[in-house]
Design an enzyme around this catalytic site. Structure first.
Site, mmCIF file in Angstrom:
data_model
loop_
_atom_site.group_PDB
_atom_site.id
_atom_site.type_symbol
_atom_site.label_atom_id
_atom_site.label_comp_id
_atom_site.label_asym_id
_atom_site.label_seq_id
_atom_site.Cartn_x
_atom_site.Cartn_y
_atom_site.Cartn_z
ATOM 1 C CD GLU A 151 -9.008 -0.721 4.551
ATOM 2 O OE1 GLU A 151 -8.543 -0.424 5.668
ATOM 3 O OE2 GLU A 151 -9.215 0.116 3.667
ATOM 4 N N GLY A 169 -14.125 3.870 14.901
ATOM 5 C CA GLY A 169 -15.304 3.001 14.991
ATOM 6 C C GLY A 169 -15.077 1.805 15.909
ATOM 7 C CG ASP A 180 -5.207 11.021 17.216
ATOM 8 O OD1 ASP A 180 -4.394 10.292 16.644
ATOM 9 O OD2 ASP A 180 -5.958 10.608 18.146
ATOM 10 N NE ARG A 205 -8.973 12.918 2.843
ATOM 11 C CZ ARG A 205 -9.041 11.596 2.834
ATOM 12 N NH1 ARG A 205 -10.214 10.985 2.832
ATOM 13 N NH2 ARG A 205 -7.957 10.874 2.821
ATOM 14 C CG ASN A 220 -1.843 1.133 1.325
ATOM 15 O OD1 ASN A 220 -1.827 2.031 0.475
ATOM 16 N ND2 ASN A 220 -2.668 1.142 2.353
ATOM 17 C CG ASN A 239 -6.163 9.479 10.547
ATOM 18 O OD1 ASN A 239 -6.479 10.234 11.446
ATOM 19 N ND2 ASN A 239 -5.065 8.745 10.560
ATOM 20 C CG LEU A 245 -16.731 5.938 11.841
ATOM 21 C CD1 LEU A 245 -17.477 6.159 13.146
ATOM 22 C CD2 LEU A 245 -17.191 6.934 10.781
ATOM 23 C CG ASN A 253 -9.854 1.259 18.938
ATOM 24 O OD1 ASN A 253 -9.833 0.163 19.490
ATOM 25 N ND2 ASN A 253 -9.187 1.510 17.822
ATOM 26 C CG HIS A 310 -12.660 3.943 3.253
ATOM 27 N ND1 HIS A 310 -13.270 5.055 3.765
ATOM 28 C CD2 HIS A 310 -11.342 4.114 3.463
ATOM 29 C CE1 HIS A 310 -12.351 5.870 4.261
ATOM 30 N NE2 HIS A 310 -11.164 5.311 4.084
ATOM 31 C CE LYS A 355 -0.182 2.617 6.506
ATOM 32 N NZ LYS A 355 -1.594 2.830 6.688
ATOM 33 N NE ARG A 390 -6.293 1.580 0.033
ATOM 34 C CZ ARG A 390 -6.315 2.665 0.778
ATOM 35 N NH1 ARG A 390 -5.253 3.055 1.439
ATOM 36 N NH2 ARG A 390 -7.422 3.367 0.867
HETATM 37 P P1 ADP Z 1 -6.254 5.411 8.987
HETATM 38 O O1 ADP Z 1 -7.355 6.020 8.176
HETATM 39 O O2 ADP Z 1 -5.011 6.249 9.027
HETATM 40 O O3 ADP Z 1 -6.005 3.942 8.719
HETATM 41 P P2 ADP Z 1 -7.184 4.481 11.575
HETATM 42 O O4 ADP Z 1 -8.231 3.536 11.122
HETATM 43 O O5 ADP Z 1 -5.946 3.942 12.181
HETATM 44 O O6 ADP Z 1 -6.820 5.543 10.462
HETATM 45 O O7 ADP Z 1 -7.868 5.469 12.648
HETATM 46 C C1 ADP Z 1 -7.189 6.539 13.208
HETATM 47 C C2 ADP Z 1 -8.150 7.304 14.114
HETATM 48 O O8 ADP Z 1 -8.620 6.394 15.135
HETATM 49 C C3 ADP Z 1 -7.511 8.484 14.838
HETATM 50 O O9 ADP Z 1 -8.369 9.603 14.807
HETATM 51 C C4 ADP Z 1 -7.384 7.971 16.251
HETATM 52 O O10 ADP Z 1 -7.436 8.993 17.200
HETATM 53 C C5 ADP Z 1 -8.618 7.097 16.358
HETATM 54 N N1 ADP Z 1 -8.555 6.207 17.524
HETATM 55 C C6 ADP Z 1 -7.737 5.155 17.734
HETATM 56 N N2 ADP Z 1 -7.949 4.631 18.980
HETATM 57 C C7 ADP Z 1 -8.935 5.396 19.542
HETATM 58 C C8 ADP Z 1 -9.605 5.403 20.809
HETATM 59 N N3 ADP Z 1 -9.310 4.506 21.754
HETATM 60 N N4 ADP Z 1 -10.553 6.335 21.023
HETATM 61 C C9 ADP Z 1 -10.856 7.258 20.091
HETATM 62 N N5 ADP Z 1 -10.270 7.319 18.887
HETATM 63 C C10 ADP Z 1 -9.316 6.404 18.619
#
Ligand code: ADP
Length: 407
Positions: A386, A333, A283, A241, A7, A211, A209, A335, A180, A14, A91
């Site tokens: 993915e 989503g 973040d 965005r 990717n 970045n 959900l 976490n 996605h 990656k 990807r």
């Molecule tokens: P990417 O699109 O870069 O692959 P990820 O799927 O890794 O992104 O998601 C990153 C987002 O997930 C960030 O905004 C990060 O703060 C959020 N995140 C990760 N762990 C938690 C948590 N425990 N609570 C809230 N947000 C979280």
């Protein structure tokens, strides 16, 4: 089959080396800050010592060489020959209207990915660089492209056409594509495995959900609408965005702030969303922490983020005339109990009831239901993968082509 999944971003590569028969990452890692004074190289072999170093890596080809050297080093004991890798899956963000499935990469496919540069100027050029670099390092195996847009190929015209002159669609292919796709596909398939109902009769809403963020309406196994559009800029409020905004705002700010097209692009893609709203961070963890400390703008950013999710969910329930399950996935989503709860609050009218205890105590990395047993619409957390979708698709296509002399 051992498949290398690649990717590539503009300054990063990656990788995941996946044994598809076991659905297991044998090793994964990343080369970041390619072309900077020092690059960061991470390798995470399964069950072995993880490493993080700095190196000078000036382009994607050198990054691929670094990855191959690591995998082949006898000291790391991962693979003993390049021929252990049977295929490479890439990807590719934008497949335009052309690709509704993953494909073996030949000259025509390379040309088509290049033709879609205009549609995805930030993504497709580095994706193609990655393909070229991987082909240099692994010339004898099949290389497969897996497109982020492919799963949304099933969108009906009423969902993919914009209300602009039709000739713009015909001439420039301006339409909703959606992204996605591999993630929406994967989590919906994981859901089908745990229910006792024919896929054809299911209606699901998947919320990716991270970045970047997008929501998809999946009716009978097929994507019928999704929040990202012509590019990944539209739909939800994301890390940096803007998501959907009134297009007239663009004319207005260009005039007021005397912006060039490039700075307008940067404003909407890199300085907006959660970062722009809060003036503090993109973040979600940082925003939640600051909102708890009483920061009003961080709280507002969270409120806008969740409101947009709620609106899309409501509209997709209307589009599909029902919904069996809502699925949360990706970093936020999977976490954040707070974001899941806030996005679904006061939706009892639509039959959605989150069980607070299940939501708060959800275990990381597991598929679990977080709705009450009485909720008409179920709510699940389903971790996405993915890379596994890319590896499995790649293995299938590689097997079918028998191009590799080692298969
Ligand atoms: P990417 O699109 O870069 O692959 P990820 O799927 O890794 O992104 O998601 C990153 C987002 O997930 C960030 O905004 C990060 O703060 C959020 N995140 C990760 N762990 C938690 C948590 N425990 N609570 C809230 N947000 C979280």
């Amino acid at each position: 089959m051992l498949v290398l999944v690649i990717n590539c971003g503009s300054s990063s590569v990656k990788y995941n080396l996946i044994e598809t028969s076991e659905e297991r990452d044998v090793c994964k890692g990343m080369v970041e800050r390619i072309g900077a004074v020092t690059s960061i190289v991470k390798h995470e072999p399964d069950g072995k010592k993880h490493t993080k170093d700095t190196r000078v890596i000036s382009n994607h080809s050198e990054a691929l060489q670094e990855i191959m050297n690591y995998l082949l080093s006898p000291e790391n004991d991962i693979i003993s020959s390049p021929s252990d890798i049977k295929a490479v899956g890439h990807r590719v963000v934008h497949g335009g209207e052309m690709f509704k499935d993953s494909v073996l990469i030949d000259d025509d496919v390379t040309e088509a990915i290049e033709q879609a540069f205009d549609l995805a100027p930030l993504h497709n050029p580095p994706n193609l660089k990655g393909i070229q670099a991987a082909k240099e390092n692994l010339p004898k195996v099949p290389h497969v492209a897996v497109f982020d847009t492919a799963f949304h190929h099933s969108l009906p015209a009423h969902a993919y056409l914009y209300g602009i002159p039709n000739r713009l669609y015909r001439r420039y292919k301006i339409r909703r594509y959606g992204f996605h796709g591999t993630s929406h596909y994967y989590v919906s398939r994981q859901y089908y495995k745990i229910i006792d109902k024919p896929v054809k009769e299911t209606k699901v809403i998947t919320c990716h959900l991270g970045n970047g963020g997008s929501i998809a309406a999946i009716d009978g196994g097929k994507s019928v609408d999704t929040s990202m559009g012509f590019t990944p800029l539209s739909g939800l409020v994301m890390g940096t965005r803007s998501g959907d905004i009134d297009p007239s705002i663009l004319f207005y700010i260009v005039e007021k702030e005397e912006l060039t097209l490039n700075s307008l692009h940067a404003l909407l893609n890199r300085h907006s969303g959660l970062l722009g709203l809060s003036g503090y961070a993109s973040d979600m963890r940082d925003l939640i922490a600051e909102a708890k400390n009483g920061d009003r703008r961080c709280q507002q950013a969270i409120d806008v983020f969740c409101y947009k999710i709620k609106q899309y969910i409501g509209s997709y329930i209307a589009s599909m005339n029902g919904c069996d399950a809502i699925i949360f996935t990706a970093g936020i989503g999977e976490n954040s109990p707070l974001i899941r709860k806030k996005s679904l609050e006061k939706m009892g009218y639509l039959g959605i009831e989150v069980d607070d205890e299940r939501n708060e105590n959800a275990e990381h990395g597991k598929i679990q239901k977080i709705s009450t047993d009485d909720s008409k619409t179920e709510v699940y957390i389903i971790p996405t993968n993915e890379e596994l979708v890319i590896a499995i698709d790649t293995a299938k296509i590689a097997q079918a082509t028998k191009q590799s002399p080692w298969l």
